[in-house]
Design an enzyme around this catalytic site. Structure first.
Site, PDB file in Angstrom:
ATOM      1  N   HIS A 124       0.539  -1.344   0.186  1.00  0.00           N
ATOM      2  CA  HIS A 124       0.014  -0.035  -0.087  1.00  0.00           C
ATOM      3  C   HIS A 124       0.743   1.184  -0.087  1.00  0.00           C
ATOM      4  O   HIS A 124       0.263   2.298   0.443  1.00  0.00           O
ATOM      5  CB  HIS A 124      -1.037   0.203   1.310  1.00  0.00           C
ATOM      6  CG  HIS A 124      -1.941  -1.234   1.002  1.00  0.00           C
ATOM      7  ND1 HIS A 124      -2.785  -1.382   2.218  1.00  0.00           N
ATOM      8  CD2 HIS A 124      -2.329  -2.020   0.075  1.00  0.00           C
ATOM      9  CE1 HIS A 124      -3.632  -2.510   1.927  1.00  0.00           C
ATOM     10  NE2 HIS A 124      -3.561  -2.658   0.610  1.00  0.00           N
ATOM     11  N   CYS A 156       5.540  19.540 -12.707  1.00  0.00           N
ATOM     12  CA  CYS A 156       4.445  19.876 -13.651  1.00  0.00           C
ATOM     13  C   CYS A 156       3.683  20.957 -12.921  1.00  0.00           C
ATOM     14  O   CYS A 156       2.413  21.267 -13.337  1.00  0.00           O
ATOM     15  CB  CYS A 156       3.455  18.844 -14.021  1.00  0.00           C
ATOM     16  SG  CYS A 156       2.656  18.061 -12.614  1.00  0.00           S
TER      17      CYS A 156
END
Ligand code: BV8
Ligand code: ZN
Length: 252
Positions: A124, A156
């Protein structure tokens, strides 16, 4: 006195050539890390639907970041407990005999690695890493002083998020594939400190059992798979594991 485990389990572990252990939040409970579904656990105060899924994050990134930042600060201050250390000792003992050991964990707190475990499959993700919500940028979760401005990706400009697997998201391909593969080929599988309600992680002990492995569960209360395993040891992992590993590794 920790819950008793059987001599059969000790013998199986002494002679096993391939051991797989699945851990959940219960293994970190004695380090002071709240579990998810126990009373006063993480899900007691917050609902997973509001916090551990991508839509919730995009809808309310401040709330989700506040929750993860709190969890990161809790995890930064805690230490591995005797249960984590015992699993690292079992791995070292098996490895010295050229036998294989895989620690498949649902936990995102990094405590197994800090306790000395090496062969870890984090199904996870890891809360001490952040990643971009859009591109492939990843980074350690440095001391993220949460200001009004949420962390953004230097590549970004989009929002950063914790590098954990949320509901509805695929698990990391390599770790999941390897976990299912080693579970289906092991001689003994321990399921430790997990309610075993989250999939596909909970398939690990199921696959092991279906492949003929001896499966034992260590948990203070029954879980969703207690009725399917060979042995249920009702106890705390920080108490049971050190005794079990001593019984297995001491020179017979
Ligand atoms: C996915 C975010 C594709 C990280 C979490 C079948 C196959 C595949 C998917 C599904 C399926 N059926 C349903 C699904 C969907 C879903 C799912 O499993 N839902 C369940 C709840 C019904 N699975 C997914 O969405 C997974 N993604 O498969 O993608 C897909 C998607 C949708 C549909 C089909 C396919 C993603 C799962 C990961 C979700 N992320 N958290 C984070 O913030 O940490 S889940 C959350 O639960 C944590 O990650 C945690 O690891 C996990 C399991 O919880 P536990 O570790 O077991 O903790 P818990 O509190 O429940 O239990 C603690 C236990 O410890 C208790 O039993 C307690 O008694 C015990 N304990 C207490 N003290 C001690 C102790 N034990 C020992 N010693 C002690 N001292
Ligand atoms: Zn990015």
């Amino acid at each position: 006195m920790p819950a008793a485990f059987s001599n059969r389990l000790v013998e199986r572990l002494k002679t096993a050539r391939r051991v797989v252990v699945l851990t959940g939040a219960g293994v970190s409970a004695e380090s002071g890390v709240p579990t998810f579904r126990d009373k006063d656990g993480l899900w007691d105060k917050f609902s997973p639907a509001e916090l551990a899924n991508f839509d919730a994050f995009m809808k309310n990134p401040e709330l989700v970041w506040e929750w993860y930042h709190w969890r990161q600060t809790v995890i930064k201050d805690v230490r591995p407990n005797p249960g984590h250390v015992a699993l690292a000792e079992l791995e070292a003992w098996l490895t010295r005999k050229d036998h294989s050991f895989y620690l498949v964990t649902q936990n995102v707190d990094g405590l197994h690695r800090r306790a000395g475990s090496k062969c870890i499959l984090e199904l996870h993700g890891n809360i001490l890493r952040n990643k971009c919500s859009v591109c492939n940028f990843k980074t350690d979760a440095i001391d993220l002083q949460l200001s009004e401005k949420l962390p953004t990706c230097p590549d970004c400009g989009k929002l950063l998020r914790p590098d954990v697997v949320w509901f509805g998201e695929m698990l990391p391909e390599f770790e999941l594939g390897r976990a299912m593969e080693v579970a289906s080929a092991c001689d003994v599988c321990l399921s430790v400190g997990t309610s075993a309600v989250v999939y596909p992680a909970a398939f690990v002990p199921v696959n092991a059992r279906n492949a003929g492995a001896y499966v034992a569960e260590i948990n203070p209360e029954p879980s969703a798979i207690s009725h399917t395993v060979d042995e249920v040891i009702l106890g705390k992992s920080g108490e049971v594991l050190p005794h079990l590993v001593t019984a297995v590794t001491k020179a017979s």
